[in-house]
Design an enzyme around this catalytic site. Structure first.
Site, PDB file in Angstrom:
ATOM      1  N   HIS A  40       0.793  -1.034   0.307  1.00 58.96           N
ATOM      2  CA  HIS A  40      -0.036  -0.012   0.037  1.00 58.96           C
ATOM      3  C   HIS A  40       0.874   1.266   0.064  1.00 58.96           C
ATOM      4  O   HIS A  40       0.708   2.317   0.659  1.00 58.96           O
ATOM      5  CB  HIS A  40      -1.092   0.036   1.182  1.00 58.96           C
ATOM      6  CG  HIS A  40      -2.178  -0.864   1.117  1.00 58.96           C
ATOM      7  ND1 HIS A  40      -3.369  -0.648   0.534  1.00 58.96           N
ATOM      8  CD2 HIS A  40      -2.278  -2.268   1.093  1.00 58.96           C
ATOM      9  CE1 HIS A  40      -3.902  -1.594   0.290  1.00 58.96           C
ATOM     10  NE2 HIS A  40      -3.314  -2.811   0.834  1.00 58.96           N
ATOM     11  N   ASP A 184       1.963  -3.783  -9.705  1.00 61.77           N
ATOM     12  CA  ASP A 184       1.573  -5.022 -10.628  1.00 61.77           C
ATOM     13  C   ASP A 184       2.084  -4.845 -12.047  1.00 61.77           C
ATOM     14  O   ASP A 184       2.466  -5.746 -12.596  1.00 61.77           O
ATOM     15  CB  ASP A 184       0.259  -5.361 -10.279  1.00 61.77           C
ATOM     16  CG  ASP A 184      -0.169  -5.340  -8.807  1.00 61.77           C
ATOM     17  OD1 ASP A 184       0.707  -5.487  -7.891  1.00 61.77           O
ATOM     18  OD2 ASP A 184      -1.453  -5.670  -8.460  1.00 61.77           O
ATOM     19  N   TYR A 236     -10.632  -1.488  -0.520  1.00 61.60           N
ATOM     20  CA  TYR A 236      -9.290  -1.225  -0.981  1.00 61.60           C
ATOM     21  C   TYR A 236      -9.000   0.125  -1.115  1.00 61.60           C
ATOM     22  O   TYR A 236      -8.073   0.740  -0.863  1.00 61.60           O
ATOM     23  CB  TYR A 236      -9.274  -2.142  -2.469  1.00 61.60           C
ATOM     24  CG  TYR A 236      -7.812  -1.678  -2.954  1.00 61.60           C
ATOM     25  CD1 TYR A 236      -6.671  -2.113  -2.585  1.00 61.60           C
ATOM     26  CD2 TYR A 236      -7.689  -0.459  -3.780  1.00 61.60           C
ATOM     27  CE1 TYR A 236      -5.304  -1.893  -3.134  1.00 61.60           C
ATOM     28  CE2 TYR A 236      -6.365  -0.099  -4.220  1.00 61.60           C
ATOM     29  CZ  TYR A 236      -5.147  -0.542  -3.786  1.00 61.60           C
ATOM     30  OH  TYR A 236      -4.082  -0.321  -4.348  1.00 61.60           O
TER      31      TYR A 236
HETATM   32  C1  GLA Z   1      -3.065  -4.243  -4.852  1.00 55.29           C
HETATM   33  C2  GLA Z   1      -2.786  -3.173  -5.783  1.00 55.29           C
HETATM   34  C3  GLA Z   1      -1.436  -2.677  -5.973  1.00 55.29           C
HETATM   35  C4  GLA Z   1      -0.886  -2.202  -4.334  1.00 55.29           C
HETATM   36  C5  GLA Z   1      -1.364  -3.516  -3.635  1.00 55.29           C
HETATM   37  C6  GLA Z   1      -1.166  -3.132  -2.136  1.00 55.29           C
HETATM   38  O1  GLA Z   1      -2.489  -5.237  -5.373  1.00 55.29           O
HETATM   39  O2  GLA Z   1      -3.216  -3.528  -7.298  1.00 55.29           O
HETATM   40  O3  GLA Z   1      -1.264  -1.429  -6.740  1.00 55.29           O
HETATM   41  O4  GLA Z   1      -1.632  -1.032  -4.174  1.00 55.29           O
HETATM   42  O5  GLA Z   1      -2.655  -3.892  -3.651  1.00 55.29           O
HETATM   43  O6  GLA Z   1       0.441  -2.844  -2.077  1.00 55.29           O
END
Ligand code: GLA
Length: 451
Positions: A40, A184, A236
């Site tokens: 995060h 990601d 989220y």
């Molecule tokens: C998800 C989001 C990422 C990141 C993570 C937490 O995977 O897609 O961009 O924010 O949560 O680290």
């Protein structure tokens, strides 16, 4: 994990030819990723440290004579879908899998302006479990983008292309309604086999770091599904939105301190130009700018000089604050401490010090649980059991709210670790325990089917 649904490449080709007789398909693949540390932080422009995963999402594709995108998925839970790839895609209901393909097309167009509006047959399959925090949704965005680009002869060729595509896709994935960061897309497009990667943002840069030879990375699924674009979406989005609120408070403080506006788009900008604060300085600024303890919306709005309605409209368009208020200070505390941990974790990898790395993982989990509220009892139980079973480090990985944990284990203790986890956490689980040793993989790309 869910091996029962893994299809051989031959079966995949057969399925494609039954669905879309004619031209032999090409295949776009994207690995999953498991984030080792730096949770995060990406949406605030602060670094992360993931590695690619050999579990993947793949899409067989062939061009069409018309402009339709015709989508099929070998997983029965993802039904057939279709849309016109010539116009600007409109979103299907939240949680629909075709939204990720549409996001891929939007990102592909941003990356390659003037991309011809061509239709595509697309058959998707995955060995990567969905909702486990291993980036299955972004893997789909990436394979879709690569398929559209490859069909138009515009697939990324250089490192620079990949950096640009990863940035475009991070932005484009907001189309699905989740305010994720860029970890990601960068991990999947720029990660590498045999190494972890430390990723920095705005501008995107990736540095590879060695994984300790004598350790294994083990993933344990909590079996609590956390679909970021479905049920977990509001949960989220809360943290990115709260960080933007905290950033607005910091901006006001800076204006007071310097007597003029200081450019600060996101919290991470504090560490870079023009301020270039140290983490200690950032923490002191947070103490001055962001009150400790829970704050309700009227209080936050007052600090921002706005009415509660205006503050909600501007900063919280898609989340509601819990009635008991929110702890913004805890959020910024996490950002500063997690940034420090990621830097130290990269140094620990370079120094081949897995024990130090493991301690940082544990501290990161504690902060995700206590400061961000993104853990859940099932994840905490897995982490506790892992530490009792001898893991050097254990923590939730990815968005949280369910999904998986990542564990660093001495290689020669891996099997006893897995046995112990099976006994402690999965005694009532039907079938084999949902635990696997994470192997890295090459980054996403397009090619011919194997075999
Ligand atoms: C998800 C989001 C990422 C990141 C993570 C937490 O995977 O897609 O961009 O924010 O949560 O680290």
């Amino acid at each position: 994990m869910s091996d029962k649904e893994v299809h051989s490449e031959e079966a995949l080709r057969g399925a494609f030819q039954r669905l879309f007789p004619g031209e032999a398909p090409r295949v776009a693949r994207a690995p999953g990723r498991v984030n080792l540390i730096g949770e995060h932080t990406d949406y605030n422009g602060l670094p992360v440290l993931p590695m690619t995963l050999a579990h993947e999402v793949r899409a067989l594709f062939s061009p069409r004579a018309d402009t339709r995108a015709v989508l099929r998925n070998l997983r029965a839970e993802y039904g057939p879908a279709e849309f016109d790839a010539a116009g600007a895609p409109s979103p299907s209901p939240a949680g629909s899998w075709d939204n990720y393909v549409k996001a891929g097309l939007i990102g592909a167009r941003q990356y390659a302006p003037g991309l011809p509006p061509a239709g595509l047959n697309l058959l998707v399959d995955a060995t990567l479990p969905a909702g486990a925090g291993l980036s299955s949704s972004t893997a789909l965005v990436v394979v879709a983008a690569l398929a559209f680009l490859d069909a138009a002869g515009r697939a990324p060729a250089s490192l620079r292309d990949r950096l640009r595509l990863a940035s475009a896709l991070a932005e484009a994935e907001h189309f699905v309604g989740t305010r994720g960061g860029g970890m990601d897309h960068a991990a999947l497009l720029l990660g590498s086999a045999g190494q972890a990667c430390k990723i920095d943002f705005f501008p995107l840069r990736v540095e590879h770091a060695p994984l300790p030879d004598d350790c294994a990375v083990v993933v344990c699924d909590s079996m609590v599904k956390a679909e970021k674009s479905g049920a977990a979406r509001e949960k989220y989005n809360l943290n990115p939105r709260l960080c933007a609120l905290a950033c607005a408070l910091v901006r006001r403080q800076l204006r007071e301190d310097f007597g003029e506006d200081v450019p600060l788009e996101r919290l991470g900008d504090l560490w870079f130009g023009p301020l270039c604060l140290t983490t200690r300085e950032a923490e002191n600024l947070f103490l001055a700018a962001v009150p400790e303890g829970r704050l309700a919306l009227p209080e936050i709005a007052r600090l921002l000089g706005l009415s509660p309605e205006a503050a909600a409209r501007q900063y919280l368009p898609d989340v509601a604050l819990p009635p008991e208020g929110v702890d913004l200070h805890a959020r910024v505390t996490h950002q500063a401490a997690e940034y420090r941990r990621v830097e130290h974790a990269r140094d620990a990898l370079i120094a081949n010090d897995p024990e130090a790395f493991g301690r940082l993982m544990v501290a990161s989990h504690d902060s995700c649980r206590d400061n961000l509220g993104v853990s859940c009892p099932e994840l905490d139980r897995l982490v506790d059991a892992a530490l009792r079973a001898g893991a050097l480090g254990a923590r939730l990985t990815g968005a949280g709210f369910g999904g998986a944990t990542v564990n660093l284990v001495w290689r020669d203790k891996t099997f006893s670790f897995i046995e112990e986890m099976a006994r402690a956490c999965y005694a009532n689980h039907p079938g084999p325990p949902p635990v696997f040793i994470a192997e890295t993989a090459p980054p996403a790309g397009v090619g011919e089917l194997r075999g």
